[in-house]
Design a protein around this motif. Sequence first.
Motif, mmCIF file in Angstrom:
data_model
loop_
_atom_site.group_PDB
_atom_site.id
_atom_site.type_symbol
_atom_site.label_atom_id
_atom_site.label_comp_id
_atom_site.label_asym_id
_atom_site.label_seq_id
_atom_site.Cartn_x
_atom_site.Cartn_y
_atom_site.Cartn_z
ATOM 1 N N LEU A 188 42.513 58.598 0.457
ATOM 2 C CA LEU A 188 41.145 58.252 0.836
ATOM 3 C C LEU A 188 40.757 56.861 0.340
ATOM 4 C CD1 LEU A 188 38.903 59.602 2.441
ATOM 5 C CD2 LEU A 188 37.924 60.388 0.293
ATOM 6 N N SER A 189 41.193 56.492 -0.846
ATOM 7 C CA SER A 189 40.888 55.162 -1.380
ATOM 8 C C SER A 189 41.463 54.073 -0.502
ATOM 9 C CB SER A 189 41.435 55.023 -2.801
ATOM 10 O OG SER A 189 40.816 55.935 -3.671
ATOM 11 N N TYR A 190 42.674 54.303 -0.016
ATOM 12 C CA TYR A 190 43.297 53.299 0.848
ATOM 13 C C TYR A 190 42.593 53.216 2.203
ATOM 14 C CZ TYR A 190 46.806 50.490 3.205
ATOM 15 O OH TYR A 190 47.449 49.488 3.907
ATOM 16 N N GLN A 191 42.128 54.356 2.722
ATOM 17 C CA GLN A 191 41.401 54.330 3.984
ATOM 18 C C GLN A 191 40.106 53.523 3.847
ATOM 19 O OE1 GLN A 191 42.974 55.556 6.735
ATOM 20 N NE2 GLN A 191 44.541 55.854 5.162
ATOM 21 N N VAL A 192 39.403 53.705 2.749
ATOM 22 C CA VAL A 192 38.196 52.920 2.491
ATOM 23 C C VAL A 192 38.544 51.436 2.400
ATOM 24 C CG1 VAL A 192 36.404 52.416 0.776
ATOM 25 C CG2 VAL A 192 36.942 54.792 1.362
ATOM 26 N N LEU A 193 39.591 51.137 1.676
ATOM 27 C CA LEU A 193 40.012 49.753 1.483
ATOM 28 C C LEU A 193 40.301 49.069 2.816
ATOM 29 C CD1 LEU A 193 40.793 47.777 -0.904
ATOM 30 C CD2 LEU A 193 43.162 48.442 -0.405
ATOM 31 N N VAL A 194 41.061 49.732 3.678
ATOM 32 C CA VAL A 194 41.417 49.129 4.967
ATOM 33 C C VAL A 194 40.179 48.896 5.822
ATOM 34 C CG1 VAL A 194 42.741 49.439 7.096
ATOM 35 C CG2 VAL A 194 43.739 50.106 4.912
ATOM 36 N N ASP A 195 39.231 49.828 5.792
ATOM 37 C CA ASP A 195 37.983 49.627 6.538
ATOM 38 C C ASP A 195 37.299 48.320 6.146
ATOM 39 O OD1 ASP A 195 38.088 51.952 8.056
ATOM 40 O OD2 ASP A 195 36.968 53.138 6.598
ATOM 41 N N LEU A 196 37.371 47.989 4.883
ATOM 42 C CA LEU A 196 36.668 46.807 4.376
ATOM 43 C C LEU A 196 37.390 45.507 4.697
ATOM 44 C CD1 LEU A 196 35.663 48.260 0.888
ATOM 45 C CD2 LEU A 196 34.225 48.070 2.935
ATOM 46 N N LEU A 197 38.515 45.601 5.434
ATOM 47 C CA LEU A 197 39.307 44.413 5.759
ATOM 48 C C LEU A 197 39.202 44.007 7.226
ATOM 49 C CD1 LEU A 197 42.565 45.301 3.767
ATOM 50 C CD2 LEU A 197 40.602 43.937 2.998
ATOM 51 N N TYR A 198 38.461 44.760 8.032
ATOM 52 C CA TYR A 198 38.356 44.413 9.445
ATOM 53 C C TYR A 198 37.444 43.203 9.648
ATOM 54 C CZ TYR A 198 40.691 48.755 10.697
ATOM 55 O OH TYR A 198 41.611 49.759 10.833
ATOM 56 N N PRO A 199 37.855 42.270 10.502
ATOM 57 C CA PRO A 199 36.978 41.126 10.803
ATOM 58 C C PRO A 199 35.768 41.582 11.604
ATOM 59 C CG PRO A 199 38.883 41.125 12.261
ATOM 60 C CD PRO A 199 39.118 42.215 11.257
ATOM 61 N N VAL A 200 34.610 41.067 11.276
ATOM 62 C CA VAL A 200 33.390 41.462 11.969
ATOM 63 C C VAL A 200 32.562 40.224 12.294
ATOM 64 C CG1 VAL A 200 33.225 43.806 11.051
ATOM 65 C CG2 VAL A 200 32.284 41.916 9.729
ATOM 66 N N ASP A 201 31.751 40.349 13.324
ATOM 67 C CA ASP A 201 30.897 39.234 13.729
ATOM 68 C C ASP A 201 29.855 38.910 12.668
ATOM 69 O OD1 ASP A 201 32.264 38.962 16.119
ATOM 70 O OD2 ASP A 201 30.888 40.278 17.220
ATOM 71 N N ALA A 202 29.463 39.914 11.885
ATOM 72 C CA ALA A 202 28.448 39.696 10.852
ATOM 73 C C ALA A 202 28.863 38.615 9.865
ATOM 74 C CB ALA A 202 28.174 41.002 10.106
ATOM 75 N N TYR A 203 30.170 38.425 9.693
ATOM 76 C CA TYR A 203 30.685 37.405 8.775
ATOM 77 C C TYR A 203 31.544 36.384 9.507
ATOM 78 C CZ TYR A 203 29.199 40.964 5.443
ATOM 79 O OH TYR A 203 28.456 41.898 4.747
ATOM 80 N N ASP A 204 31.213 36.142 10.789
ATOM 81 C CA ASP A 204 31.920 35.135 11.590
ATOM 82 C C ASP A 204 33.428 35.338 11.577
ATOM 83 O OD1 ASP A 204 29.524 33.810 12.266
ATOM 84 O OD2 ASP A 204 29.546 32.718 10.370
ATOM 85 N N GLY A 205 33.831 36.585 11.753
ATOM 86 C CA GLY A 205 35.247 36.883 11.837
ATOM 87 C C GLY A 205 35.919 37.158 10.503
ATOM 88 N N GLU A 206 35.174 37.088 9.427
ATOM 89 C CA GLU A 206 35.705 37.443 8.107
ATOM 90 C C GLU A 206 35.395 38.919 7.840
ATOM 91 O OE1 GLU A 206 37.531 35.330 6.343
ATOM 92 O OE2 GLU A 206 37.261 33.831 7.921
#
Length: 338
Positions: free
Chosen positions: A194-212
């Motif tokens: 579960l910790s790794y699943q949370v971690l990976v979610d936090l690595l997706y690029p998003v428009d909110a941070y201009d692709g970061e």
Amino acid sequence: MSQSVTKPDEIRDSLDEDALDLFWRFITERQQVWYRRVVEGQHSPWTDDDILQEYRFTNVYRELDPGTQYVIQNILEADASRQDKIFNVMLYRLIGRLETHDFLGFQSLDDFDAAEFEARLKHRRDELGETVFTGAYMVSGYNQMGSSDKVENIAALFDELTAGPEFFEQVLAADSLEGAYDQIRAQNGFGNFLSYQVLVDLLYPVDAYDGESVLPFSPDDWSSPGPGAQKGLKQLVTEFNGFDRLAVMRWLRQHQQEEFDRLGLDFPFLETEEGDRLELSLANIQNCLCEFYKYHKILHSNGRARRCFRDSEARSGNELRSIYETAPHIRVPERSKI
């Protein structure tokens, strides 16, 4: 004293040839299922593989799962602080059902009320008769929170987590992906998987941070193979000769195109918004190994998967397309161009 560096040939020589070929063929066919279903709009069955027809396997690309797209579009893209996003991802993944998180709404650390949270979960479970938690995977024990009622334990767990801002600041201040993982892993209720699943979610690029992403790391930086992935690796590796599981996973990540070419496999890669090929990340390789283990044990009559595929209960290809059409940073080809 400097550490020895494992050569790629040494890893390749340690891999079982038949199992390796099966791994690449399995993930190619699983991705072809997605392609035929969503891109080409075909009707089921989308494969001649009896196992893939009968049993449920997650997508080769983790970001194609509707639950992951829910995280990206409804949590990571929210107009909220990074701390609040970390909190909501942890809450969502522990509960494991997007319908439940959607019912609760996006939670803020500043005004999180554990009693209200508990009351709403019980209302959904007891009065509305809805399933609150996922049955797709097991989570780390939380019975030490003091109750025999799962809802009460989860409410107590998150009440404890929100008692101070230190944890969220420590995750954001981590100087490595593994360091951020260790912070999450130290929390009640969050085991290896579960910790790794949370971690990976936090690595997706998003428009909110201009692709970061929320955390300043790449899913290719490091990985923690969960129990299923470790079992998948055992099917591939004849003997670990001085190198670890992560080294094997890195080899699979780095040599995927060579392996597809070697076997003459037409793997339908996803593309970025710019039209560039999106190779399978280290995080996706980890996920594929877990699914490969399930496939391998069914194929060799060593067990069955926990979940069967029910076409009547599945989303249609059009429903899935509608999810992906608003997904940031991936592009699904138009059907008219196929």
